[in-house]
Design an enzyme around this catalytic site. Structure first.
Site, mmCIF file in Angstrom:
data_model
loop_
_atom_site.group_PDB
_atom_site.id
_atom_site.type_symbol
_atom_site.label_atom_id
_atom_site.label_comp_id
_atom_site.label_asym_id
_atom_site.label_seq_id
_atom_site.Cartn_x
_atom_site.Cartn_y
_atom_site.Cartn_z
ATOM 1 N N GLY A 28 -2.506 49.411 -37.618
ATOM 2 C CA GLY A 28 -1.517 49.533 -36.553
ATOM 3 C C GLY A 28 -0.527 48.397 -36.597
ATOM 4 O O GLY A 28 -0.817 47.328 -37.132
ATOM 5 N N GLY A 30 2.919 46.741 -34.166
ATOM 6 C CA GLY A 30 3.765 46.817 -32.986
ATOM 7 C C GLY A 30 4.599 45.563 -32.882
ATOM 8 O O GLY A 30 4.635 44.752 -33.810
ATOM 9 N N PHE A 32 4.017 42.983 -31.274
ATOM 10 C CA PHE A 32 3.152 41.809 -31.213
ATOM 11 C C PHE A 32 2.720 41.314 -32.583
ATOM 12 O O PHE A 32 2.351 40.172 -32.765
ATOM 13 C CB PHE A 32 1.882 42.142 -30.411
ATOM 14 C CG PHE A 32 1.103 43.274 -31.038
ATOM 15 C CD1 PHE A 32 0.222 43.047 -32.078
ATOM 16 C CD2 PHE A 32 1.283 44.576 -30.609
ATOM 17 C CE1 PHE A 32 -0.459 44.098 -32.680
ATOM 18 C CE2 PHE A 32 0.607 45.622 -31.199
ATOM 19 C CZ PHE A 32 -0.261 45.376 -32.242
ATOM 20 N N GLY A 33 2.663 42.209 -33.565
ATOM 21 C CA GLY A 33 2.121 41.891 -34.884
ATOM 22 C C GLY A 33 1.440 43.121 -35.456
ATOM 23 O O GLY A 33 1.935 44.233 -35.301
ATOM 24 N N VAL A 35 -2.545 45.153 -36.516
ATOM 25 C CA VAL A 35 -3.988 45.262 -36.307
ATOM 26 C C VAL A 35 -4.611 45.644 -37.646
ATOM 27 O O VAL A 35 -4.162 46.568 -38.310
ATOM 28 C CB VAL A 35 -4.337 46.317 -35.234
ATOM 29 C CG1 VAL A 35 -5.852 46.449 -35.090
ATOM 30 C CG2 VAL A 35 -3.706 45.956 -33.904
ATOM 31 N N LYS A 50 -6.456 41.786 -34.248
ATOM 32 C CA LYS A 50 -5.041 41.798 -33.901
ATOM 33 C C LYS A 50 -4.448 40.480 -34.393
ATOM 34 O O LYS A 50 -4.858 39.410 -33.956
ATOM 35 C CB LYS A 50 -4.912 41.936 -32.377
ATOM 36 C CG LYS A 50 -3.532 42.120 -31.831
ATOM 37 C CD LYS A 50 -3.656 42.332 -30.308
ATOM 38 C CE LYS A 50 -2.355 42.513 -29.619
ATOM 39 N NZ LYS A 50 -2.527 42.667 -28.156
ATOM 40 N N ASP A 139 0.843 48.001 -19.124
ATOM 41 C CA ASP A 139 1.451 48.870 -20.133
ATOM 42 C C ASP A 139 0.571 50.087 -20.402
ATOM 43 O O ASP A 139 0.162 50.331 -21.528
ATOM 44 C CB ASP A 139 1.688 48.073 -21.417
ATOM 45 C CG ASP A 139 2.645 48.746 -22.377
ATOM 46 O OD1 ASP A 139 3.393 49.651 -21.949
ATOM 47 O OD2 ASP A 139 2.628 48.389 -23.563
#
Length: 159
Positions: A28, A30, A32-33, A35, A50, A139
């Site tokens: 994954g 996003g 944020f960074g 996964v 993460k 969220d």
């Protein structure tokens, strides 16, 4: 998937104070960074790591504090993902969680009407658990609701 935000690669070993995490694949990405699905040597099981982008370093303390607060609850009983640890590796902040299956957005078009109620009830239990420790989820969306194990229980979710 877009270009990685770091030089980490599949097969690389991330080392924390408690274990080694071997990167199996990136699952994954996003804002944020990323996964990574990793193999945890200490538990001989797969986990989700993460890997945060460096620009989010100032927010990491608040997030870890919140995750530890939530960790004081029984994650399985309140339908939230289990947080195991936080560590730094090569300057990257890494958060380790239980590995879940797929997010709810993958099933939105194929979900059966009779499955909506049990999913909604589990999400309400999760929100009630968060409220009990004075944490608000900021969220909630199908991308952030995960199916624990679609093969074992196709309507078991965690937020």
């Amino acid at each position: 998937m877009a270009a990685t935000a770091h030089p980490l690669m599949v097969g690389q070993v991330l080392q924390s104070n408690s274990t080694h995490y071997t990167i199996l694949q990136f699952i994954g990405e996003g804002g944020f960074g990323e996964v990574a699905k990793c193999w945890a040597d200490n538990s001989s099981s797969a986990v989700a790591v993460k890997i945060l982008k460096n620009e989010y370093l100032q927010d990491i303390e608040d997030e870890v504090s919140m995750l530890k607060t939530i960790g004081s609850l029984n994650a399985d009983n309140i339908n939230v993902v289990k947080f195991y640890e936080q560590f730094q590796y090569l300057g990257y902040n890494c958060l380790v969680f239980e590995l879940l299956d797929v997010d709810l957005s993958h099933l939105v078009c194929s979900i059966k009407v009779h499955n909506i109620r049990p999913i909604a009830e589990q999400l309400l239990v999760a929100l009630q658990g968060l409220k009990s420790v004075r944490v608000m989820h900021g969220d909630i969306k199908p991308d952030n609701v995960m199916l624990a194990d679609i093969d074992e229980d196709p309507v078991r979710v965690k937020g």
